[in-house]
Design a protein around this motif. Structure first.
Motif, PDB file in Angstrom:
ATOM      1  N   VAL A   8       0.891  -1.255  -0.064  1.00  0.00           N
ATOM      2  CA  VAL A   8       0.100  -0.096   0.094  1.00  0.00           C
ATOM      3  C   VAL A   8       0.854   1.269   0.019  1.00  0.00           C
ATOM      4  CG1 VAL A   8      -0.223   0.128   2.567  1.00  0.00           C
ATOM      5  CG2 VAL A   8      -2.033   1.114   0.999  1.00  0.00           C
ATOM      6  N   HIS A   9       0.251   2.318  -0.280  1.00  0.00           N
ATOM      7  CA  HIS A   9       1.086   3.740  -0.707  1.00  0.00           C
ATOM      8  C   HIS A   9       0.434   4.779   0.339  1.00  0.00           C
ATOM      9  CE1 HIS A   9       3.431   1.708  -3.499  1.00  0.00           C
ATOM     10  NE2 HIS A   9       2.416   1.551  -4.491  1.00  0.00           N
ATOM     11  N   PRO A  10       1.022   5.487   0.831  1.00  0.00           N
ATOM     12  CA  PRO A  10       0.610   6.652   1.691  1.00  0.00           C
ATOM     13  C   PRO A  10      -0.020   7.760   0.487  1.00  0.00           C
ATOM     14  CG  PRO A  10       3.092   6.779   1.587  1.00  0.00           C
ATOM     15  CD  PRO A  10       2.737   5.644   0.866  1.00  0.00           C
ATOM     16  N   ASN A  11      -0.823   8.695   0.966  1.00  0.00           N
ATOM     17  CA  ASN A  11      -1.129   9.678   0.381  1.00  0.00           C
ATOM     18  C   ASN A  11      -0.093  10.996   0.644  1.00  0.00           C
ATOM     19  OD1 ASN A  11      -1.920  11.227   2.744  1.00  0.00           O
ATOM     20  ND2 ASN A  11      -4.055  10.413   2.705  1.00  0.00           N
ATOM     21  N   ASP A  12      -0.329  12.077   0.201  1.00  0.00           N
ATOM     22  CA  ASP A  12       0.494  13.382   0.234  1.00  0.00           C
ATOM     23  C   ASP A  12       0.818  13.773   1.783  1.00  0.00           C
ATOM     24  OD1 ASP A  12       0.452  13.342  -2.286  1.00  0.00           O
ATOM     25  OD2 ASP A  12      -0.547  15.343  -2.659  1.00  0.00           O
ATOM     26  N   THR A  13      -0.210  13.633   2.747  1.00  0.00           N
ATOM     27  CA  THR A  13      -0.155  13.973   3.930  1.00  0.00           C
ATOM     28  C   THR A  13       0.516  12.890   4.917  1.00  0.00           C
ATOM     29  OG1 THR A  13      -2.214  15.168   4.154  1.00  0.00           O
ATOM     30  CG2 THR A  13      -1.364  14.786   6.006  1.00  0.00           C
ATOM     31  N   GLN A  14       0.489  11.785   4.466  1.00  0.00           N
ATOM     32  CA  GLN A  14       1.105  10.454   5.267  1.00  0.00           C
ATOM     33  C   GLN A  14       2.407  10.361   4.611  1.00  0.00           C
ATOM     34  OE1 GLN A  14      -1.746   7.882   3.757  1.00  0.00           O
ATOM     35  NE2 GLN A  14      -3.238   7.848   5.479  1.00  0.00           N
ATOM     36  N   SER A  15       2.806  10.931   3.482  1.00  0.00           N
ATOM     37  CA  SER A  15       4.073  10.355   2.805  1.00  0.00           C
ATOM     38  C   SER A  15       5.422  11.204   3.705  1.00  0.00           C
ATOM     39  CB  SER A  15       4.097  10.584   1.548  1.00  0.00           C
ATOM     40  OG  SER A  15       5.263  10.178   0.815  1.00  0.00           O
ATOM     41  N   ARG A  16       6.433  10.236   3.679  1.00  0.00           N
ATOM     42  CA  ARG A  16       7.680  10.839   4.172  1.00  0.00           C
ATOM     43  C   ARG A  16       8.648  11.633   3.109  1.00  0.00           C
ATOM     44  NH1 ARG A  16       8.850   5.341   7.366  1.00  0.00           N
ATOM     45  NH2 ARG A  16       7.456   5.668   8.853  1.00  0.00           N
ATOM     46  N   GLU A  17       7.796  11.646   1.828  1.00  0.00           N
ATOM     47  CA  GLU A  17       8.670  11.897   0.528  1.00  0.00           C
ATOM     48  C   GLU A  17       7.793  13.672   0.198  1.00  0.00           C
ATOM     49  OE1 GLU A  17       9.867   9.834  -2.925  1.00  0.00           O
ATOM     50  OE2 GLU A  17       9.530   8.122  -1.776  1.00  0.00           O
ATOM     51  N   LYS A  18       8.143  14.090  -0.805  1.00  0.00           N
ATOM     52  CA  LYS A  18       7.708  15.459  -1.263  1.00  0.00           C
ATOM     53  C   LYS A  18       6.051  14.936  -1.720  1.00  0.00           C
ATOM     54  CE  LYS A  18       7.336  19.670  -3.223  1.00  0.00           C
ATOM     55  NZ  LYS A  18       7.529  20.667  -2.194  1.00  0.00           N
ATOM     56  N   TYR A  19       5.860  13.615  -2.240  1.00  0.00           N
ATOM     57  CA  TYR A  19       4.442  13.624  -2.930  1.00  0.00           C
ATOM     58  C   TYR A  19       4.106  12.163  -2.018  1.00  0.00           C
ATOM     59  CZ  TYR A  19       5.172  16.891  -6.423  1.00  0.00           C
ATOM     60  OH  TYR A  19       5.361  17.962  -7.150  1.00  0.00           O
ATOM     61  N   GLY A  20       2.620  11.839  -1.833  1.00  0.00           N
ATOM     62  CA  GLY A  20       2.349  10.600  -1.703  1.00  0.00           C
ATOM     63  C   GLY A  20       2.412   9.786  -3.011  1.00  0.00           C
ATOM     64  N   LYS A  21       1.998   8.515  -3.065  1.00  0.00           N
ATOM     65  CA  LYS A  21       2.027   7.727  -4.250  1.00  0.00           C
ATOM     66  C   LYS A  21       0.368   7.256  -4.538  1.00  0.00           C
ATOM     67  CE  LYS A  21       4.577   3.990  -6.293  1.00  0.00           C
ATOM     68  NZ  LYS A  21       5.658   2.854  -5.854  1.00  0.00           N
ATOM     69  N   THR A  22      -0.267   7.979  -5.519  1.00  0.00           N
ATOM     70  CA  THR A  22      -1.553   7.468  -6.182  1.00  0.00           C
ATOM     71  C   THR A  22      -0.849   7.039  -7.498  1.00  0.00           C
ATOM     72  OG1 THR A  22      -3.125   8.606  -5.240  1.00  0.00           O
ATOM     73  CG2 THR A  22      -3.575   8.197  -7.548  1.00  0.00           C
ATOM     74  N   GLU A  23      -1.502   6.034  -8.216  1.00  0.00           N
ATOM     75  CA  GLU A  23      -0.988   5.443  -9.419  1.00  0.00           C
ATOM     76  C   GLU A  23      -2.043   4.685 -10.131  1.00  0.00           C
ATOM     77  OE1 GLU A  23       2.175   2.961  -7.725  1.00  0.00           O
ATOM     78  OE2 GLU A  23       0.760   1.155  -7.668  1.00  0.00           O
ATOM     79  N   CYS A  24      -1.632   4.289 -11.242  1.00  0.00           N
ATOM     80  CA  CYS A  24      -2.498   3.486 -12.132  1.00  0.00           C
ATOM     81  C   CYS A  24      -1.860   2.653 -13.057  1.00  0.00           C
ATOM     82  CB  CYS A  24      -3.538   4.354 -12.987  1.00  0.00           C
ATOM     83  SG  CYS A  24      -2.716   5.659 -14.124  1.00  0.00           S
TER      84      CYS A  24
ATOM     85  N   ASP B 220      -1.617   1.912   8.743  1.00  0.00           N
ATOM     86  CA  ASP B 220      -2.060   3.013   9.134  1.00  0.00           C
ATOM     87  C   ASP B 220      -2.579   3.875   7.958  1.00  0.00           C
ATOM     88  OD1 ASP B 220      -1.250   2.838  11.851  1.00  0.00           O
ATOM     89  OD2 ASP B 220       0.720   3.994  11.575  1.00  0.00           O
ATOM     90  N   VAL B 221      -2.184   3.582   6.948  1.00  0.00           N
ATOM     91  CA  VAL B 221      -2.615   4.225   5.563  1.00  0.00           C
ATOM     92  C   VAL B 221      -3.532   3.670   4.708  1.00  0.00           C
ATOM     93  CG1 VAL B 221      -0.057   5.197   5.720  1.00  0.00           C
ATOM     94  CG2 VAL B 221      -0.454   3.395   4.109  1.00  0.00           C
ATOM     95  N   THR B 222      -3.884   2.056   4.931  1.00  0.00           N
ATOM     96  CA  THR B 222      -4.681   1.439   4.125  1.00  0.00           C
ATOM     97  C   THR B 222      -6.348   2.098   4.510  1.00  0.00           C
ATOM     98  OG1 THR B 222      -3.436  -0.372   4.284  1.00  0.00           O
ATOM     99  CG2 THR B 222      -5.663  -0.703   3.662  1.00  0.00           C
ATOM    100  N   THR B 223      -7.020   2.378   3.201  1.00  0.00           N
ATOM    101  CA  THR B 223      -8.257   2.638   3.182  1.00  0.00           C
ATOM    102  C   THR B 223      -9.196   1.525   3.660  1.00  0.00           C
ATOM    103  OG1 THR B 223      -8.049   4.262   1.707  1.00  0.00           O
ATOM    104  CG2 THR B 223      -9.941   3.527   1.851  1.00  0.00           C
ATOM    105  N   VAL B 224     -10.040   1.497   4.619  1.00  0.00           N
ATOM    106  CA  VAL B 224     -10.870   0.460   5.078  1.00  0.00           C
ATOM    107  C   VAL B 224     -12.253   1.093   5.189  1.00  0.00           C
ATOM    108  CG1 VAL B 224     -11.249  -1.276   7.035  1.00  0.00           C
ATOM    109  CG2 VAL B 224      -8.921  -0.331   6.535  1.00  0.00           C
ATOM    110  N   PRO B 225     -13.330   0.360   4.522  1.00  0.00           N
ATOM    111  CA  PRO B 225     -13.186  -0.699   3.676  1.00  0.00           C
ATOM    112  C   PRO B 225     -12.680  -0.259   2.452  1.00  0.00           C
ATOM    113  CG  PRO B 225     -15.596  -0.141   4.084  1.00  0.00           C
ATOM    114  CD  PRO B 225     -14.724   0.653   5.164  1.00  0.00           C
TER     115      PRO B 225
END
Length: 318
Positions: free
Chosen positions: A95-111, A211-216
């Motif tokens: 799973v990848h974090p969003n912008d707020t959760q990430s320790r990098e400049k960006y989170g990681k939304t992908e396709c 912590d970062v996984t979307t449920v459900p």
């Protein structure tokens, strides 16, 4: 109009294979998992092949020529990353974090656009837990059979994977991935594989992943559209907050206008020309609107195009 063709950065992976040679990448081993085709990240850099910027990394071009990209802040990072992935084996459940959760400049939304798939290939996409406590209990018990949701895939399928989505490519899949420029991945499970180089299992980041996984889990509903421009069928695959992705099926001379300061392209099949420049399967390039906004595509080829989504067009998002 400036056009730069990029040389990909290749990455060996425990789950990789040799399928990327079909995209004319210089494969030297039998575990090449990723070609970072358009990349300006510390963990992988595309190199400009020719022209006035030949030999520069994409990061150098971004930092030294902000006007080419329509201007940006001095400390702003190039926002997108385009990869071609060879999942010879299953990737880790992650799973990848969003912008707020990430320790990098960006989170990681992908396709993912599925470029090829063996019979019975599948992806891991989402989970069956209805609460975070239930998800945690399933992970602690390693109850993967009841937790992992799988989806059969075939060539030409498309999947949007927003940050927080439990996911992995399954064995036998080659995919083009469009993502935010981030390399942050939290692994739940790696099938107990041992890295041949280290002799150790790869690290898991279960607490971070929980912590970062979307449920459900909910599958996104995409508003895909198809238009025809001259001899090209344009399929808009997704318009999200972070990026827009289109498939261009070019079957002859077609004229386009660049609607953004820069747009990213990867040829996934066939060959043709961009204005006067020849391109083929596996080539990735960026077009800029510095001199003109119109460009010509010609030939018999399929291209995946992406760009940063404009904030002024929210009604076009899924």
């Amino acid at each position: 109009m400036t056009l730069v063709i990029l040389e990909a950065a290749l990455h060996d992976k425990i789950w990789g294979g040799t399928a990327l040679k079909d995209f004319h990448f210089p494969i030297k081993g039998d575990h090449v998992g990723e070609a970072w085709a358009i990349a300006a990240h510390k963990n992988g850099e595309s190199i400009i092949k020719d022209g006035p910027f030949a030999g520069q990394t994409l990061t150098q071009l971004w930092q030294d020529n902000p006007n080419l990209f329509g201007g940006h802040e001095a400390n702003e990072a190039f926002p997108l990353l385009i990869k071609i992935l060879d999942a010879h084996q299953d990737l880790s459940i992650q799973v990848h974090p969003n912008d707020t959760q990430s320790r990098e400049k960006y989170g990681k939304t992908e396709c993912w656009y599925i470029l090829d798939a063996t019979p019975n290939a599948k992806i891991y996409y989402g989970h069956y837990a209805q609460s975070r406590d239930e998800l945690k209990a399933m992970v602690e018990k390693e109850d993967w059979d009841h937790m992992l949701r799988t989806v059969p895939v075939k060539k030409g399928d498309f999947f949007y994977v927003p940050a927080g989505t439990f996911h992995a490519l399954g064995a036998g899949i080659v995919a083009l991935e469009t993502q935010q420029s981030s390399d942050t991945t939290y692994r739940f499970y790696d099938f107990d594989r041992v890295d041949a180089t280290t002799g150790q299992k790869r690290d898991l980041q279960i607490a971070d992943a929980l912590d970062v996984t979307t449920v459900p889990h909910h599958d996104p509903v995409l508003k895909q559209t198809t238009t025809i421009v001259d001899q090209t069928i344009v399929t808009r695959l997704v318009t999200s907050v972070k990026f827009t992705v289109e498939k261009l099926s070019v079957r002859g001379l077609s004229m386009f206008n660049l609607a953004h300061h820069y747009e990213l392209f990867t040829v996934i099949d066939g060959a043709g020309r961009v204005n006067e420049t020849a391109v083929k399967k596996g080539d990735s390039f960026i077009l800029f609107d510095d001199e003109a906004i119109s460009y010509a595509l010609d030939g018999d080829m399929t291209i995946i195009k992406s760009f940063v989504t404009k904030d002024d067009n929210p009604d076009q998002r899924f």
